[in-house]
Design an enzyme around this catalytic site. Structure first.
Site, PDB file in Angstrom:
ATOM      1  N   ASP A 107       1.416 -47.262  17.840  1.00  0.00           N
ATOM      2  CA  ASP A 107       2.517 -46.295  17.789  1.00  0.00           C
ATOM      3  C   ASP A 107       2.070 -44.939  17.275  1.00  0.00           C
ATOM      4  O   ASP A 107       2.493 -43.896  17.785  1.00  0.00           O
ATOM      5  CB  ASP A 107       3.647 -46.841  16.908  1.00  0.00           C
ATOM      6  CG  ASP A 107       4.472 -47.897  17.623  1.00  0.00           C
ATOM      7  OD1 ASP A 107       4.281 -48.048  18.844  1.00  0.00           O
ATOM      8  OD2 ASP A 107       5.286 -48.570  16.969  1.00  0.00           O
ATOM      9  N   CYS A 108       1.216 -44.938  16.241  1.00  0.00           N
ATOM     10  CA  CYS A 108       0.800 -43.655  15.671  1.00  0.00           C
ATOM     11  C   CYS A 108      -0.004 -42.841  16.684  1.00  0.00           C
ATOM     12  O   CYS A 108       0.054 -41.607  16.689  1.00  0.00           O
ATOM     13  CB  CYS A 108       0.004 -43.867  14.387  1.00  0.00           C
ATOM     14  SG  CYS A 108      -1.598 -44.674  14.627  1.00  0.00           S
ATOM     15  N   THR A 109      -0.747 -43.516  17.557  1.00  0.00           N
ATOM     16  CA  THR A 109      -1.507 -42.811  18.584  1.00  0.00           C
ATOM     17  C   THR A 109      -0.564 -42.168  19.591  1.00  0.00           C
ATOM     18  O   THR A 109      -0.722 -40.992  19.955  1.00  0.00           O
ATOM     19  CB  THR A 109      -2.458 -43.784  19.305  1.00  0.00           C
ATOM     20  OG1 THR A 109      -3.375 -44.334  18.357  1.00  0.00           O
ATOM     21  CG2 THR A 109      -3.246 -43.075  20.399  1.00  0.00           C
ATOM     22  N   SER A 112       1.674 -39.343  17.598  1.00  0.00           N
ATOM     23  CA  SER A 112       1.068 -38.217  16.877  1.00  0.00           C
ATOM     24  C   SER A 112      -0.367 -37.911  17.246  1.00  0.00           C
ATOM     25  O   SER A 112      -0.792 -36.760  17.123  1.00  0.00           O
ATOM     26  CB  SER A 112       1.125 -38.489  15.359  1.00  0.00           C
ATOM     27  OG  SER A 112       2.448 -38.697  14.921  1.00  0.00           O
TER      28      SER A 112
END
Length: 466
Positions: free
Chosen positions: A10-12, A15
């Protein structure tokens, strides 16, 4: 079975994208969030009749409190930001552009400056991370306008607001009255950097009373809703319809995201392959079938005739290849059909029905074309069949936008005669089309005919050209 598809953290996606696939996945998730899941929740809320009923249905469906809070917030936002006209949709699209490609980038680089370090003292922005830069809106940039126009139209469709069918110059003029609020980055915003975390949002902040469902219910109860469930039309992603603006939104969103991170942009066709999860058929049954279809196509182009055509049954697992000559299409001929209404109690009683084929010997490949019917009333259309084809219409049924059949005329139903004054265009716009901005060139109703003797007449499909 196939192995599960690998998903980027998810962070990739939210963001730290570092390839175009990440940008496309994010673009599709934003499409689903804006035009599918949020309108669906709003529609469910409006159909429930009250806030209490809605929350009760969520709890009964197994939703945990955090899910209920998230959905209540979605509904509140969808109501508080509901558009009144198409210009409101343009303003919304412009502000979303600012949020996606300016504000979020500004917040990210504020939280993690270019010289930021990790806890171990290494550069935070080391590969594969890419340091982003904001994209300032430019109405003369084609990708910027593609995003704005597609987002505006999809937003309008979600609320049943007609598309005015304007060109780019109209949108540029509409933008002059749009107010884009200033953005100031905050120091209390947490941005997830752990690839193993399963948070739903890359950016998260504190919100007073967020955990109090009752407070949200009270706020929602006091809102002026001003919407009906019938107005809300959630979109369902369809990659193969080039007129629905789905791929326009996703491809422009992905390319602008890629531009922020200096990732190579791609065209709409390439975006369709990735976002639509299309797997090229190279050495599969699909490729084999395509090859055989092309061989038959060569015969058509060379006008070899039907006797040279072939049907094929193939099974690569056995393997088996069986070819046969196609049989001619069945012809419809005039005939007498015998029916036994009560075969158990009265098998001796037989009814005969005359079926008249018109034209004699027609097949499933034939059709009856009626040109320029848009301004014809049903009465005028029926008169045309009586005058030119000596056929009387006994029933006129259409398939509505929700897939149900609607009887517009039946000679045995007195109430349907009021519809005889409706024009064909009015029927299409009222019952067939879900989107008033779309136009049909033709449509195919279900029509039953009789001749002067009262016999049932069997015809090919009737095509009404508007």
């Amino acid at each position: 079975t196939d192995p599960p598809e690998k998903q980027a953290p998810d962070c990739t996606l939210h963001s730290f994208p570092h390839n175009i696939n990440h940008c496309l996945s994010w673009g599709r998730s934003e499409f689903v969030g804006n035009f599918e899941s949020t309108p669906s929740e709003l529609k469910s809320f409006l159909q429930s009749g009250s806030v209490d009923n809605y929350v009760k249905s969520l709890a009964e469906a197994g939703s945990v409190p955090q899910d209920i809070i998230e959905k209540l917030n979605k509904v509140m936002t969808a109501i508080s930001e509901k558009p009144v006209n198409f210009e409101d949709c343009v303003g919304w699209a412009r502000r979303v552009f600012e949020d996606y490609f300016v504000n979020r980038i500004v917040q990210l680089t504020f939280t993690f400056p270019k010289d930021a370090k990790t806890q171990t003292g290494l550069p935070f922005w080391s590969p594969p991370k890419r340091f982003p830069t904001q994209v300032t809106f430019n109405p003369d940039d084609a990708t910027h306008m593609q995003f704005l126009i597609s987002a505006s139209i999809l937003r309008a469709k979600s609320y049943s607001i007609p598309n005015p069918q304007k060109d780019a110059s109209w949108y540029k003029q509409a933008l002059t009255s749009v107010i884009v609020p200033d953005f100031v980055p905050r120091s209390d915003v947490k941005i997830e950097t752990d690839p193993n975390a399963q948070s739903r949002n890359g950016l998260s902040g504190n919100s007073e009373g967020e955990n109090d469902i009752q407070d949200l219910k009270n706020q929602l109860s006091n809102m002026n809703i001003g919407l009906t469930a019938a107005q809300i039309l959630p979109e369902e992603f369809e990659k193969d319809d080039d007129t629905n603006y789905h791929m326009d939104f996703i491809s422009s969103t992905a390319n602008l995201r890629a531009r922020c991170y200096e990732i190579t942009e791609i065209d709409k066709f390439q975006a369709k392959l990735v976002a639509g999860r299309i797997i090229p058929a190279i050495a599969t049954t699909t490729a084999m079938a395509t090859g055989f279809v092309c061989m038959e196509l060569y015969k058509v182009i060379q006008k070899k005739g039907a006797e040279k055509a072939r049907n094929l049954y193939a099974n690569l697992a056995i393997p088996l290849f069986a070819m046969s000559e196609p049989i001619p299409p069945k012809k419809s001929v005039s005939r007498v059909v015998k029916n036994v209404p009560d075969p158990l109690n009265h098998p001796e009683y037989v009814e005969e029905e005359n079926i008249v084929a018109y034209p004699e010997g027609h097949t499933c490949w034939d059709r009856l074309d009626v040109k320029q019917t848009g301004n014809m009333t049903l009465k005028e259309l029926f008169s045309y069949f009586e005058k030119d084809h000596k056929l009387s219409v006994s029933s006129f049924v259409i398939s509505t936008s929700d897939g149900k059949g609607k009887i517009l005329f039946n000679s045995m139903m007195q109430s349907t005669k009021a519809n005889l004054t409706m024009t064909v265009s009015e029927i299409v716009n009222k019952f067939v089309l879900t989107d008033s901005s779309k136009r049909l060139k033709y449509f195919v109703p279900s029509i039953l005919f009789e001749n002067d003797d009262g016999a049932t007449v069997e015809t090919p499909d009737v095509v009404l050209w508007l």
